[in-house]
Scaffold this motif. Structure first.
Motif, PDB file in Angstrom:
ATOM      1  N   GLU A 184       9.938  16.591  85.295  1.00 45.40           N
ATOM      2  CA  GLU A 184      10.918  17.601  85.724  1.00 45.40           C
ATOM      3  C   GLU A 184      11.256  17.430  87.212  1.00 45.40           C
ATOM      4  N   GLN A 185      10.237  17.136  88.012  1.00 46.69           N
ATOM      5  CA  GLN A 185      10.469  16.868  89.446  1.00 46.69           C
ATOM      6  C   GLN A 185      11.354  15.631  89.616  1.00 46.69           C
ATOM      7  N   LEU A 186      11.058  14.606  88.828  1.00 43.46           N
ATOM      8  CA  LEU A 186      11.851  13.367  88.893  1.00 43.46           C
ATOM      9  C   LEU A 186      13.317  13.661  88.591  1.00 43.46           C
ATOM     10  N   GLU A 187      13.518  14.474  87.577  1.00 47.32           N
ATOM     11  CA  GLU A 187      14.866  14.866  87.151  1.00 47.32           C
ATOM     12  C   GLU A 187      15.659  15.480  88.311  1.00 47.32           C
ATOM     13  N   GLN A 188      14.957  16.266  89.144  1.00 42.60           N
ATOM     14  CA  GLN A 188      15.633  16.979  90.251  1.00 42.60           C
ATOM     15  C   GLN A 188      15.749  16.149  91.525  1.00 42.60           C
ATOM     16  N   CYS A 189      15.168  14.954  91.505  1.00 41.94           N
ATOM     17  CA  CYS A 189      15.099  14.147  92.732  1.00 41.94           C
ATOM     18  C   CYS A 189      16.480  13.581  93.090  1.00 41.94           C
ATOM     19  N   LYS A 190      16.854  13.753  94.367  1.00 41.66           N
ATOM     20  CA  LYS A 190      18.139  13.217  94.827  1.00 41.66           C
ATOM     21  C   LYS A 190      17.946  11.823  95.409  1.00 41.66           C
ATOM     22  N   ALA A 191      18.993  11.013  95.392  1.00 42.84           N
ATOM     23  CA  ALA A 191      18.950   9.728  96.106  1.00 42.84           C
ATOM     24  C   ALA A 191      18.946  10.015  97.607  1.00 42.84           C
ATOM     25  N   MET A 192      18.381   9.125  98.393  1.00 38.28           N
ATOM     26  CA  MET A 192      18.266   9.377  99.841  1.00 38.28           C
ATOM     27  C   MET A 192      19.631   9.639 100.479  1.00 38.28           C
ATOM     28  N   SER A 193      20.647   8.884 100.075  1.00 39.55           N
ATOM     29  CA  SER A 193      21.957   9.051 100.706  1.00 39.55           C
ATOM     30  C   SER A 193      22.590  10.409 100.390  1.00 39.55           C
ATOM     31  N   GLU A 194      22.064  11.102  99.359  1.00 47.72           N
ATOM     32  CA  GLU A 194      22.606  12.434  99.024  1.00 47.72           C
ATOM     33  C   GLU A 194      22.033  13.542  99.912  1.00 47.72           C
ATOM     34  N   HIS A 195      21.036  13.214 100.721  1.00 46.43           N
ATOM     35  CA  HIS A 195      20.526  14.192 101.697  1.00 46.43           C
ATOM     36  C   HIS A 195      21.430  14.101 102.921  1.00 46.43           C
ATOM     37  N   THR A 196      22.603  14.725 102.816  1.00 45.27           N
ATOM     38  CA  THR A 196      23.639  14.468 103.817  1.00 45.27           C
ATOM     39  C   THR A 196      23.386  15.153 105.160  1.00 45.27           C
ATOM     40  N   ASP A 197      22.523  16.187 105.190  1.00 45.14           N
ATOM     41  CA  ASP A 197      22.267  16.863 106.469  1.00 45.14           C
ATOM     42  C   ASP A 197      20.766  16.825 106.784  1.00 45.14           C
ATOM     43  N   ILE A 198      20.151  15.693 106.528  1.00 41.23           N
ATOM     44  CA  ILE A 198      18.692  15.577 106.662  1.00 41.23           C
ATOM     45  C   ILE A 198      18.247  15.737 108.122  1.00 41.23           C
ATOM     46  N   GLY A 199      19.148  15.427 109.056  1.00 48.16           N
ATOM     47  CA  GLY A 199      18.807  15.585 110.474  1.00 48.16           C
ATOM     48  C   GLY A 199      18.394  17.014 110.803  1.00 48.16           C
TER      49      GLY A 199
END
Ligand SMILES: NC(=O)CC[C@H](N)C(=O)O
Length: 359
Positions: free
Chosen positions: A134-149
């Protein structure tokens, strides 16, 4: 015993021993570092990642705060062959799930063959494989963390070394390791740590001798504001960068970046200086690289293993960047002179631009 499941992209689930409870998801990466686990675990560049240690025993010299690079643990979860009680307790107190007694050779081989991948983790008394999936299912690709800063930067400007007599540095904090600030302070600089989304006016208010872009997590293309600062200031102000900083500088000056298959993470990455012919050992932690430096930048150093750019200079601009971590925490200390070069570049510009006093 506490159950522990690690679900890899594609659905393969590995079982281990739970050492710190919780659920988590993130981009699964590995480091080959055999020392420096405190520095790695507190490096903000690991935000939104799950860190696997390929070295089998992690924690054998305890946990000491003076070796931390930030005030919290950044990986979302930690995998190792064997974690000592010291490290397991620290991760539990930080709420970061940890798993050991799993075959990390299998995990590392999977990452090496398939590339850094999404994963889901579930650790606890009653957790199941389904919880990890279930956690895997919700995992985003790194580039989708657009405001990670925003997750790793200071909220407001912080100033260090106000009594120092050296150059003034505007350090754009995209997730800076503390030892970058310490390395500048040790060389008498006054360091203004600015939020990752600082404006042109924020930088102008500092009137820096050098604009310095820090390391940080995620995809460099998502740091639009830092990219535009480099574009704005490069003609009049020297620019330096470390790791993400090198990538941001390339993005700003007409170059391009790309994601590597599994990146470089470790403490013995060999780097060749193209001018001197010298090879130095470096600490690294990155999953992206400069693909093309563009026409304003030239590559001065390369990784001996795969020829990727490790050092870049400006052709017509005062720019100097490194893909590795010259602040050397954990060591090796072959590359500390980067900070001298940056401050010399800043000093030369400050001297040539000084307005002569009226007679
Ligand atoms: N340490 C860093 O600054 C990492 C930069 C970038 N997030 C990468 O993974 O390539």
């Amino acid at each position: 015993m506490t159950e522990a499941y690690v679900a890899l992209e594609g659905g393969h689930v590995i079982e281990g021993r739970g050492r710190a409870p919780g659920t988590a998801r993130g981009e699964l990466v590995f480091t080959t570092a055999y020392t420096g686990y405190e520095e790695s675990l507190t490096d903000p560049s690991y935000e939104e990642q799950v860190l696997t240690f390929s070295y089998p025993l992690i924690g054998n010299y305890g946990v000491r705060e003076e070796r931390f690079e930030d005030d919290r643990v950044h990986p979302r979860a930690v995998l190792a062959k064997e974690l000592t009680a010291d490290v397991a307790e620290w991760l539990e107190s930080e709420g970061v799930p940890a798993v050991d007694h799993l075959d990390t050779r299998e995990v590392v081989t999977d990452i090496r063959d398939e590339g850094a991948m999404k994963c889901g983790i579930a650790v606890g008394e009653d957790v199941t494989e389904e919880d990890a999936l279930e956690q895997l299912e919700q995992c985003k690709a790194m580039s989708e963390h657009t405001d990670i800063g925003a997750q790793v930067s200071v909220d407001e400007v912080e100033v260090y070394g106000e009594d120092n007599n050296g150059e003034t540095v505007a350090l754009v904090d995209c997730g800076a390791k503390d030892s970058i600030v310490d390395s500048l302070l040790a060389r008498d600089a006054e360091v203004h740590v600015l939020p990752y989304d600082a404006s042109v006016a924020d930088v102008e208010a500092v009137d820096p001798d050098v604009l310095f872009i820090s390391n940080g997590p995620g995809d460099p293309a998502n740091y639009e504001q830092a990219i535009s600062l480099v574009e704005e200031f490069v003609e009049d102000t020297p620019v330096a960068g470390i790791c993400l900083g090198q990538q941001i500088v390339a993005e700003a000056l007409g170059g391009t970046t790309e994601k590597m298959t599994f990146g470089h993470r470790g403490v013995n990455q060999p780097v060749l200086d193209l001018e001197s012919g010298q090879v130095v050992m470096t600490t690294q932690n990155h999953g992206y690289t400069v693909a093309d430096p563009g026409e304003h930048l030239e590559v001065t150093q390369i990784n001996v293993n795969d020829d990727t750019p490790e050092g870049i200079d400006g052709i017509e601009y005062d720019v100097i960047t490194r893909q590795y971590h010259p602040e050397a925490n954990p060591g090796p200390e072959d590359t500390l002179d980067f900070f001298d070069s940056v401050l010399e570049m800043a000093d030369e510009r400050a001297t040539t631009q000084a307005v002569p006093a009226d007679d």
